[in-house]
Design an enzyme around this catalytic site. Sequence first.
Site, PDB file in Angstrom:
ATOM      1  N   CYS A  59       4.213 -29.792  35.232  1.00 48.92           N
ATOM      2  CA  CYS A  59       3.602 -29.532  36.546  1.00 48.92           C
ATOM      3  C   CYS A  59       2.133 -29.932  36.534  1.00 48.92           C
ATOM      4  CB  CYS A  59       3.675 -28.046  36.876  1.00 48.92           C
ATOM      5  SG  CYS A  59       5.327 -27.390  36.800  1.00 48.92           S
ATOM      6  N   ARG A  80       9.977 -17.448  38.783  1.00 47.42           N
ATOM      7  CA  ARG A  80       9.069 -17.658  37.648  1.00 47.42           C
ATOM      8  C   ARG A  80       8.071 -16.518  37.496  1.00 47.42           C
ATOM      9  NH1 ARG A  80       6.915 -22.548  38.596  1.00 47.42           N
ATOM     10  NH2 ARG A  80       8.788 -23.419  37.702  1.00 47.42           N
TER      11      ARG A  80
END
Length: 327
Positions: free
Chosen positions: A111, A274
Amino acid sequence: MNTLAASPPAGAVSAPDTHRWTVSQVEALYQMPLMDLLFRAQQTHRQNFDPNEVQRSALLSIKTGGCPEDCSYCTQSARYKTDTEREALLRVEEVVSAAKEAKAKGVTRFCMGAAWRGPKEKQLDVVTQMIREVKALGMETCVTLGMLKEGQAQKLKEAGLDYYNHNLDTDAEFYDKVITTHTHADRLDTIAQVRAVGIKVCSGGILGLGESRRNRAAMIAQLANMNPPPESVPINNLVAMPGTPLAAAEKIDSFEFVRTIAAARIAMPMSWVRLSAGREVMSQEMQAMCFFAGANSIFYCDKLLTASNRDTNADQALFEKLGLRVV
Ligand code: SAM
Ligand code: DTB
Ligand code: SF4
């Protein structure tokens, strides 16, 4: 209230869920006795995922600091006097080398985050190159670049982007207490653009901004009512950054945090939830409770964007103790 209807296994493409969550229904989850809530969340989790598997992503700040936005929690805003210095956009080679390091540690998704209100065309060209090269390593890609303009999501899609992270961050009604330079509706607009071109959505929020339980429930309901809900839902615990307006914010109670994870799991049975920022200060027991409540993804890297993350060796040791496997 949602039922515990059987759902297809993780990874399967589900029919769009037409169930709509009211804020009061999500609030009712929060009000359940903790053991009942955890049990229900774990049941939901098991219907959709292997409960012993956790997905790991690595995070890299590709453009740090100097952001024109005024998000009260963020050390990268140029409006606050913080320890974060403004840096230039990283070079593609630097990003690829960080991605290779992450891959060597067994991470499958990379990411990349930028402290922008939104990308300019020239910046987007560099980011699309980064995406192409990280993809070429065989990794999944995610970027978080702020608000997108017409046509930009398409360019990201063409570069092969898998996920776009754009958090709702908090409830629409509380939003302007935290951020004034863009609106909650702006966030929804970018998410819609990303969805429209077939990029998977990563969207969640931050707890500990001074929001009420009702605000938290409203944010979960809004995420769950997206059709379909975000494929990935990061739940961040505020990292109180020195110099930001929220530097001295009161910490959210641990059980309230766990309840939020459980509510997210129940309301979004198919999404990866998450356990995101703020894990560094959580005990092993607290993290285990979050995994039991349905969290099944973490950032596995020594640094988040600017803040430190939990040491990866400590994470590995915890996974071994808990018998968790990585996906
Ligand atoms: N500028 C883009 C944006 O705001 O969408 C992308 C980068 S921004 C840093 C990405 C996300 O990081 C924010 O939406 C917020 O959820 C999270 N974040 C930022 N500072 C944080 C903090 N101090 N604690 C927890 N989460 C934080
Ligand atoms: C998300 O929900 N959390 C990450 C990622 N998406 C981009 C960012 C956390 C930032 C924590 C504070 C910092 O490192 O400055
Ligand atoms: Fe900028 Fe994103 Fe930080 Fe807000 S959260 S100040 S938009 S980098």
